[in-house]
Structure formats: C-alpha cells, structure tokens
Enzyme design. Sequence first.
Site: not given
Length: 656
Positions: A341, A344-345, A361, A456
């Site tokens: 995780g 973003f989720g 996801k 990221d």
Amino acid sequence: MGINKRTNRSQLLTSWKNQEDAAPGLFSLQLQPSSEYYIYWNMSEHFWTSGTWDPQGRLFSLVPEMRLNYIYNFSFVDNENESYFTYSVYNNSILSRFIMDFSGQVKQLSWLETTKQWNLFWSMPRQQCEVYRLCGPFGVCSETTDNFCQCLQGFTQKSPSEWNLSDWSGGCRRVTNLSCGPNKPANLRNDRFFELTYMKLPENPQSLGVEGTVGCQAVCLNNCSCTAYAYEDGTCSIWTGDLYNVQKYGQGNSNGKTLYLRLAASDVPESGNKSGTSAGIIAGSATAAAAAVLLAIVLFGAWRWRRAAGRSSTSQEGSLLAFGYRDLQTATRNFSEKLGGGGFGSVFKGTLADSSIVAVKQLEGMSQGEKQFRTEVSTIGTIQHVNLVRLRGFCSEGTRKLLVYEYMPNRSLDFHLFSPSNAPLDWGTRYQIALGTARGLTYLHEKCRDCIIHCDIKPENILLDAEFCPKVADFGLAKLMGREFSRVLTTMRGTRGYLAPEWISGVAITTKADVYSYGMMLFEFISGRRNSQQSEDGRVHFFPTLAAKKLAEGKDDLIELIDPRLERAADMDELVRLCRVACWCVQDEEKDRPSMGQVVQILEGVVDVTTPPIPRSLQVFSYDENQEHIVFFTESSSSGLSSNSRSNTSTNSMTQ
C-alpha cells in the site's frame, strides 16, 4: 560551421537525398547572423531553430540536451571576421559524427565499440513529424508507426522505390481522379468526403465566413480545387491543391482535429463515409440499419460471454477491460490478500476466471468524475514498455475506483533491498535493475505522446517479474489523482526522502523531479539500506552525504560503500559509474541534473561521466568517519554540532 563576415557567405551542412544517394537533399543547416541555427526545407522555409547561443551555459537556448554531457566540449566563436560553432571530444578515442540527416533532423552520434554501431546522442527536432513537409503532398505522418509516413485514404505512393529508402518527400497521388467541373459525365457520382479524426490539420488553410458543417462542406464541394475542409469552433477552413504537413495523433489526443478529405466516390469505403452526399446517405441507409442490428447482437453476445468469464482475458492486446466491482471482489476473495500500500491506495492479489493472477489497486482520495477518470485510464493503458507494469483493466462504479495490473511474482524492490531475512540481490542484478528502471522512466519522459512525470519514484514502486526484470509501477497516477496528489505525497510515509527540492518551493514540477528521486534511490541500490537511518542514541546516518564526500575526494575505497552483505563483490567501474550518476541526479538545480535518457547512456557505458560537485543540500551534513554519524552545520557557525544535540533539526532539514 558558420558565417564569413567579410564575404557574407555561410557554410551549409546539407543532407543526402536518401540513405543511399549522396546527392544534395532537401534539408540544410545554416547559421544566422543572430547566432542561432536554422534548419531549412529546400532553402526556402525554416522549421527549426536552435535558439541563440548562451555563453554562460555554453549551449544553444533551445537545445537543453547540451547542458549536461560527458563526451563533448561545445564552444561558439564570434568576432569581427567570422562566427561559428565548434565542438571537441573530451576522450580522443571516441569517434563522433554530426550530420544533417536525410530525415530532416540534425543528429549527433558517437561510435559504440561494444555493439559496433553508431549511438544517437541527440537529434533535433525531437519528433520526426516536426520536420517540414516530411511526407510530401497527401502524405500523413505518425509517431506511432515504424515508417512515420503513410498515404492518406484514396492515395498511393508516387515512387515506391524512394519510399523504400525512407525518402517520402515525393508524397502520394490520387488513386481515382475527382469528378468535378462542367465536363463531368452525367453517370458519375459526386465526390464524397472521408472523415479523418485526431489529426493535425494541414498548412495554409483558407478561412471562410460560412455557418455550420453542412455549409462548409457545400463550399468545398462546389470548388473543383478544394481538396479538404474542417469546421472547428465555428470556423470553416478549406484547403485547395496539395495537402502538406498532415499528422495523425494517437486516439484521444486533445490536440486532434477532424479533417474531411475529398475523394472520388469509389474511393470512400461505406464504413468510413461519415460525411457523404445526401444520395450516398439514402443509398446506404438499409445497409447501415442491418449492420447496426448485427453489431448490436455481436456486442450483446460478447458482453454476456465476457461477464460469464469474469471479464478476465477477453481483451485484445493493448486494450483495457472494464471490470465490475463484484467481479474484482470475487477475484480478490473480498480483498483479503494485501500485497502492499501507499499514498494512492492498497494493492491486493487476485485471480481471474481464466486463472490468471493480477494485482488490484484500490484508489483512495479520487476526486475525478467518471468521464475524466476513464479518459486518463485509457491513456495509461496505451503505454507499453518492457520496464513498465502493464495495466489490464479498471473498475469505475461511483466512488469505487480500481486498477487491475499484471502480477509481479517477485514483489517490489524494497522487499529485496531492505529485508534482512531475504537473500541480498547480487551486484549484477542491482545494476540491471537500475538500468531497466532508467529505461522505463526515459520512455515515460521522452517517448510517450504526452510526457508523463511519475512524481513518486521509490523502491516500493519498482516491481520485479519472475526474471527480476524491473517494471515501474503507478506511472500516470499523479495526474489521475489531480490536486489531491500534492497532499498525498507530502504525507506519505517513506516518500519524503525522495522529494526534489522544488517540491518544497512550490514551482512547477518537471521530469527532473523524477531524476532526483531516481538518484536518491540509486544510493539505496549501493548501500542496501534506507538513505536515512536513526540509531538508538538519536544519531542520524545519511548515506548520500558519505557517498558524495568519498566520491569528491577521489578515494579508492568506494567499495566500502556497498551493501556489506555482498562481501565486496561488485564491479568497480559500475560502482563508480553508479555513484557518479546518483550524485549528478540529486543536484540542487534542475538544470544541473541529467535527463533519464542521458542516465541510460551512462549506465550502458556509451557516455563517460565526470565526478559531480557535492550538492549544497548534502553539504549541510558532514559525515564523521570516526564517530560514524552525521554532523549538522549551521550557516552562522564553522563548527559542527553533533546530531545528539541537534537530532531533531537535522532530521527535519533532511526530510524537507
């Protein structure tokens, strides 16, 4: 290559006609009195400029690729007698070529002895389709095809032999002549229009004050010289004579326009005749109705079959599947097996009806509407590269937004780098992962239709397949998240150590932000541990400072930097190269960092890399080798305070 000011004559660099014929071609490079270069087509139209020479940056203003390189020394001479540009090679053993290519691009190449091939250093214009009249009359250029140039519908190559040599300048000719004018036989049907979508419109349109698409079409049809029309934003544009500089964009490109191409009726396929004459519409109505019914039956059957199969593997290569939420809930056993995780989720393991394993996801914090979400996801789904994780499908039901990816059996890079219970990755594998990751980012930055900034980059987002081939994950999600992403990024645990300085200053983010994050990650490739670690006594250990310091001092003990689990088993040339690249990537100023394309060239051994300066952001830390901890220096004092007394300050400065 310059201007003789006494005779007012320029020295030109002219292309070959094609790859086999050395006769003068259409394209020439020429220096201008304004100290900038133009590329000319047929010595009449210039379509590219280098920008003026910047003596401080030692580069032409519109060629930023010249800023950071490790092969060439560029210079520009300007005096009362002459002006010219020249370059030399730092390493005399390197063979270099600078050519005006028959493709219309200026190219700089260097010889790669290992592959016995010329390696492209840079080319301008960057996109082949930016070359003026590259495909000739009635040719269309596309960056997504191998040959770049194709003929428009209803046209064929004028000279197939020249096209086989990649000389497309002769363009295309009509298959069937138009039926127009007073002498047209009565039994011939009127010309029709073929609709071309997502196009860059041809050059030199004529704008008319005509209302509506129907009126614009009628004007073109009544003019025997009119070959195409477009109606955009209330403006009617027509083209007469040959069409030049037509370009086909990818599906969904927001810059794409619709062009209606005039053809003989026999050259317009019924399925493509979306703008024919009224007679054609009436004649084809029965056929169209039957086709619509048949299509509806086929689509309904496909929908039923896809639903029965759990929407798992019914797509063609490159397409995306729209999953139902219940399907993914079943595939993941109600999201029971979590793989990881982040901001973003969460990601869960799932098995589709065809037994294929996927990673699902669940996106969190989404603020986009349905249409925008599907548009962005479709764009992500078209991106294919061996070093990028493939998106298989998506789910969008109200606030539930999920993405379905191919499954990576060897998990993410952080699992192998930082887990003490796992066998360490050997040096060769680490180096190939670093190179593969750079190739994936290069594709996102330089090869996609629209540049994609990842925002990221960290080990958690580098996934490994069964062969430990690296694949960059979560690309495109920064744009998908929209404005919420900046908040997510700054609060995401484990991410702040990879943030470029410009994130804090609030300026617009460029691809160089990814370069910075990649550089920070390279330090972790070398050490096998997180860059920032705090010991039990509160001391902060910041590995990049130690590596940069040793590199700047030219010490021979760089081998001491590598993960101790490797027991000094590393290629020294690759270690030095990786350390230098990492330090260049984390330079404070964006302009001083290399592009990811240059990083690939360095890691491949194509380009040499010099020792970089220590970035200011790393100089605020001094590594005490005797005490093995970081000392933080204030700007007002020349003496250091140990991190025991300033641990909070040093930690904050580092993470910011």
